[in-house]
Scaffold this active site. Structure first.
Site, PDB file in Angstrom:
ATOM      1  N   TYR A 161       0.838  -1.202   0.000  1.00 29.72           N
ATOM      2  CA  TYR A 161       0.000   0.000   0.000  1.00 29.72           C
ATOM      3  C   TYR A 161       0.878   1.259   0.000  1.00 29.72           C
ATOM      4  O   TYR A 161       1.647   1.479   0.935  1.00 29.72           O
ATOM      5  CB  TYR A 161      -0.938  -0.015   1.210  1.00 29.72           C
TER       6      TYR A 161
ATOM      7  N   ASP B  12      -0.841  -5.880   7.785  1.00 27.25           N
ATOM      8  CA  ASP B  12      -1.964  -5.101   7.269  1.00 27.25           C
ATOM      9  C   ASP B  12      -2.867  -6.089   6.521  1.00 27.25           C
ATOM     10  O   ASP B  12      -2.520  -6.564   5.433  1.00 27.25           O
ATOM     11  CB  ASP B  12      -1.435  -4.000   6.341  1.00 27.25           C
TER      12      ASP B  12
ATOM     13  N   LYS C 191     -12.510   0.234   4.443  1.00 25.57           N
ATOM     14  CA  LYS C 191     -12.714  -0.649   3.311  1.00 25.57           C
ATOM     15  C   LYS C 191     -13.801  -1.688   3.635  1.00 25.57           C
ATOM     16  O   LYS C 191     -14.936  -1.325   3.847  1.00 25.57           O
ATOM     17  CB  LYS C 191     -11.383  -1.278   2.916  1.00 25.57           C
TER      18      LYS C 191
END
Ligand SMILES: *Cc1c(COP(=O)(O)O)cnc(C)c1O
Length: 368
Positions: free
Chosen positions: A97, A168, A193
């Site tokens: 990310y 994560d 999300k």
């Protein structure tokens, strides 16, 4: 029934509720206050409130630890990163990310940390980077390449070297994997999300089974002022309640679209956890309880990828993922993504809950 004896789908329904007292509310009411009457345990609004606690209770139960909610996923990352002593070494994936990468790069610019990027999907390479490090940052699966590191092997090696592991697990969701069971010290989610699931808020969360670390994380949240809002926490808990059914539909849709995209003449490559030719299919099988609602695919040119973004009508051209509506974007539109070797033509598709035939018709016309 004790919540720990329940399956995760049931835990998400049963936890984070007020006591069962006659005429009491079934749901934790929304608490909106910046301060509390003196003399009790609650003092000031930045420390937390019952609405945030309810979200944390549900998330902590499903992860198998104590949870701390944050005002965003990045606030959760920041609480971990800026809590590291000056001079700490962080081992991180070469592709993950991109804002977490930027966060770490800024710490290097400030002279606070040094980084050891490694291909963490290659277990020997990742282990070779561990000596004298403080933190191993992992993402499972990675965004947007959907790579899967060998989590149990890496957490075992990290422990031997006295290195803490953070996973994560935003893309996997709490129903896809329980990283703490595989030896991770902390699991992180962008609750923005799949957890919240409706593209209507920004929030993050950390969970750990280590009570001392849990306490440190809560202190850091207080000091960095990163408590989420009450309404966000209320909505995120409401999202958690339906995560299992939303994910079921999203996974089924994504699996079907991945199969069809693989056969499309204008598509060169499809990445999805459920495809038999996934490069880490054995790890997917061993670690993940579902294949998720996210897929990435590479049309035969950047131009065609741009065309798909312009032409989709049902699917929305926007960043983010994990909502009820399908979202698509070309990740290479961000310079940081290209530096991380994300293919320029790669489109990331977060598959929503629409009818799969409508989604396919939209993709097919956009690719034509
Ligand atoms: C979105 C995202 C984040 C950041 O979370 P925010 O809630 O946007 O701050 C971190 N990691 C992954 C994998 C993400 O997709």
């Amino acid at each position: 029934m004790h919540p720990d004896s329940l399956r995760r789908e049931s835990m998400l329904i049963a936890t984070g509720r007020p006591p069962r007292i006659p005429a009491g509310p079934v749901n934790q009411p929304l608490v909106l206050t910046s301060t509390f009457h003196a003399g009790g345990e609650r003092v000031y609004g930045r420390d937390g409130n019952d609405t945030v606690d309810a979200f944390e209770a549900a998330l902590g139960a499903v992860e198998g630890g104590g949870a701390t909610a944050f005002s965003s996923g990045m606030a959760a990352s920041t609480a971990l990163i800026e809590g590291l002593p000056v001079g700490s070494v962080v081992v991180l994936p070469t592709t993950f990310y991109n804002f977490n990468r930027t966060l770490l790069d800024k710490q290097v610019e400030l002279g606070r940390l040094s980084l050891r990027p490694a291909d963490v999907t290659d277990t020997d390479t990742a282990i070779a980077a561990l000596p004298q490090a403080s933190l191993l940052w992992l993402e499972l699966p990675t965004n947007p390449m959907l790579a899967v590191p060998d989590l149990p092997a890496l957490t075992a090696a990290a422990r031997q070297h006295g290195v803490r592991t953070v996973v994560d697990a935003t893309l996997a969701t709490p129903l896809g994997i329980r990283p703490l069971e595989h030896g991770a010290d902390v699991v992180m989610h962008s609750a923005t999300k799949w957890i919240a699931g409706h593209s209507d808020l920004v929030m993050g969360v950390l969970a750990t089974a280590d009570p001392a670390l849990d306490e440190q994380i809560k202190v850091r949240r207080n000091l960095t002022g990163a408590l989420p809002g009450g309404l966000e926490s209320f909505l995120a808990l409401r999202g958690l309640r339906t995560l299992s059914v939303r994910l079921e539909r999203a996974c089924a849709n994504a699996a079907e679209l991945a199969r069809r995209l693989e056969d499309h003449p204008a598509v060169r490559r499809v990445r999805y956890l459920g495809l038999p030719d996934h490069p880490h299919a054995d790890r997917v099988k061993a670690l993940l309880d579902n294949h998720g609602g996210l897929l990435s695919f590479e049309p035969d040119s950047v131009q065609r990828a741009e065309q798909v973004c312009d032409r989709v009508r049902l699917i929305t051209h926007a960043t983010s993922l994990g909502g009820v509506e399908s979202l698509l974007e070309r990740r290479g539109r961000y310079p940081g993504e290209l530096q991380q070797q994300t293919p320029a033509e790669l489109l990331r598709l977060s598959v929503g809950l629409e009818h799969v035939e409508d989604l396919w018709a939209d993709l097919d016309q956009a690719l034509a």
